[in-house]
Design a protein around this motif. Structure first.
Motif, PDB file in Angstrom:
ATOM      1  N   CYS A 102       0.874  -1.165   0.000  1.00 58.70           N
ATOM      2  CA  CYS A 102       0.000   0.000   0.000  1.00 58.70           C
ATOM      3  C   CYS A 102       0.917   1.222   0.000  1.00 58.70           C
ATOM      4  O   CYS A 102       1.944   1.229   0.687  1.00 58.70           O
ATOM      5  N   THR A 150      -5.616   8.133   5.304  1.00 55.58           N
ATOM      6  CA  THR A 150      -6.745   7.515   4.606  1.00 55.58           C
ATOM      7  C   THR A 150      -7.094   8.285   3.346  1.00 55.58           C
ATOM      8  O   THR A 150      -7.386   7.690   2.307  1.00 55.58           O
ATOM      9  N   THR A 182      -6.264   6.222  -1.300  1.00 55.46           N
ATOM     10  CA  THR A 182      -7.441   5.717  -2.022  1.00 55.46           C
ATOM     11  C   THR A 182      -7.099   4.546  -2.935  1.00 55.46           C
ATOM     12  O   THR A 182      -7.951   3.698  -3.190  1.00 55.46           O
ATOM     13  N   LYS A 183      -5.857   4.449  -3.400  1.00 56.91           N
ATOM     14  CA  LYS A 183      -5.453   3.333  -4.262  1.00 56.91           C
ATOM     15  C   LYS A 183      -5.323   2.029  -3.473  1.00 56.91           C
ATOM     16  O   LYS A 183      -5.333   0.950  -4.045  1.00 56.91           O
ATOM     17  N   CYS A 184      -5.215   2.135  -2.168  1.00 55.65           N
ATOM     18  CA  CYS A 184      -5.060   0.944  -1.329  1.00 55.65           C
ATOM     19  C   CYS A 184      -6.378   0.195  -1.159  1.00 55.65           C
ATOM     20  O   CYS A 184      -6.386  -0.905  -0.606  1.00 55.65           O
ATOM     21  N   GLU A 185      -7.467   0.772  -1.608  1.00 59.54           N
ATOM     22  CA  GLU A 185      -8.763   0.103  -1.492  1.00 59.54           C
ATOM     23  C   GLU A 185      -8.758  -1.224  -2.246  1.00 59.54           C
ATOM     24  O   GLU A 185      -9.384  -2.184  -1.820  1.00 59.54           O
ATOM     25  N   LYS A 186      -8.017  -1.292  -3.344  1.00 60.62           N
ATOM     26  CA  LYS A 186      -7.987  -2.510  -4.153  1.00 60.62           C
ATOM     27  C   LYS A 186      -6.984  -3.532  -3.635  1.00 60.62           C
ATOM     28  O   LYS A 186      -7.214  -4.724  -3.719  1.00 60.62           O
ATOM     29  N   PRO A 244      -8.185  -4.160   1.049  1.00 62.51           N
ATOM     30  CA  PRO A 244      -9.526  -3.605   1.299  1.00 62.51           C
ATOM     31  C   PRO A 244      -9.925  -3.547   2.773  1.00 62.51           C
ATOM     32  O   PRO A 244     -10.479  -2.540   3.217  1.00 62.51           O
ATOM     33  N   TYR A 277      -8.034  -0.738   4.466  1.00 64.01           N
ATOM     34  CA  TYR A 277      -8.487   0.565   3.992  1.00 64.01           C
ATOM     35  C   TYR A 277      -9.843   0.925   4.612  1.00 64.01           C
ATOM     36  O   TYR A 277     -10.033   2.041   5.086  1.00 64.01           O
ATOM     37  N   TYR A 278     -10.784  -0.020   4.620  1.00 63.76           N
ATOM     38  CA  TYR A 278     -12.109   0.287   5.152  1.00 63.76           C
ATOM     39  C   TYR A 278     -12.087   0.490   6.672  1.00 63.76           C
ATOM     40  O   TYR A 278     -12.840   1.315   7.197  1.00 63.76           O
ATOM     41  N   VAL A 329     -10.891   3.951   7.044  1.00 64.39           N
ATOM     42  CA  VAL A 329     -11.994   4.895   6.775  1.00 64.39           C
ATOM     43  C   VAL A 329     -12.901   4.993   7.996  1.00 64.39           C
ATOM     44  O   VAL A 329     -13.292   6.096   8.407  1.00 64.39           O
TER      45      VAL A 329
END
Length: 163
Positions: free
Chosen positions: A53, A110, A114-118, A121, A124-125, A128
């Motif tokens: 990430c 955070t 935003t690219k770490c969402e993939k 996950p 990242y969540y 958030v």
């Protein structure tokens, strides 16, 4: 700021409750803290959390886990001690400043990740969720602080002076 908010709120609710109901609050807050730690450790130990990430969200999660341990400890101390010693109040204030800093770091990381969402996950969540809760608790404490400051600094106009 969420860690400070939870411990501070638990302390004030504890003070308002009659003595017969305080044990239930202590057990509830302790179980909530353990559940929060379990969720954080679950995300920490997931294999997908160790993937690449661009932002150090994993390091930030470790920091949040440490602050959660401190929040549980302060909650236990504040709800068991009557009266609360001045040294503990000062330490709790320092903890609040550190919790505020951790919340700011979590929000900034955070937003930048935003690219770490993939790739990560769960991590990242959770980041958030921690960011939103830190933002909400910061807004809550800021508004309560401003209301307290206004009540302290603004003198009542209808108050009678006594000589």
């Amino acid at each position: 700021m969420i860690h400070f908010c939870l411990a501070h709120s638990a302390y004030h609710v504890h003070c308002w409750l009659p003595r017969s109901h305080r044990l239930r609050l202590q057990v509830t807050v302790f179980l909530f803290g353990i559940t929060t730690l379990a969720l954080q450790f679950y995300v920490l130990l997931r294999p997908s959390s160790s993937r690449y990430c661009s932002q150090p969200l994993l390091n930030n999660l470790v920091g949040n886990i440490i602050f959660t341990f401190f929040a549980i400890g302060f909650t236990v101390l504040l709800t068991h001690m009557e009266p609360v010693p001045q040294a503990l109040k000062r330490m709790f204030s320092v903890f609040g400043v550190g919790s505020f800093g951790e919340g700011i770091c979590t929000m900034v990381l955070t937003v930048l990740a935003t690219k770490c969402e993939k790739t990560t996950p769960e991590l990242y969540y959770l980041s958030v969720l921690l960011s939103v809760s830190s933002l909400v608790s910061t807004v809550l404490f800021s508004s309560l602080g401003l209301l307290w400051l206004a009540s302290v600094t603004c003198a009542r106009t209808d108050a009678k002076t006594t000589v």
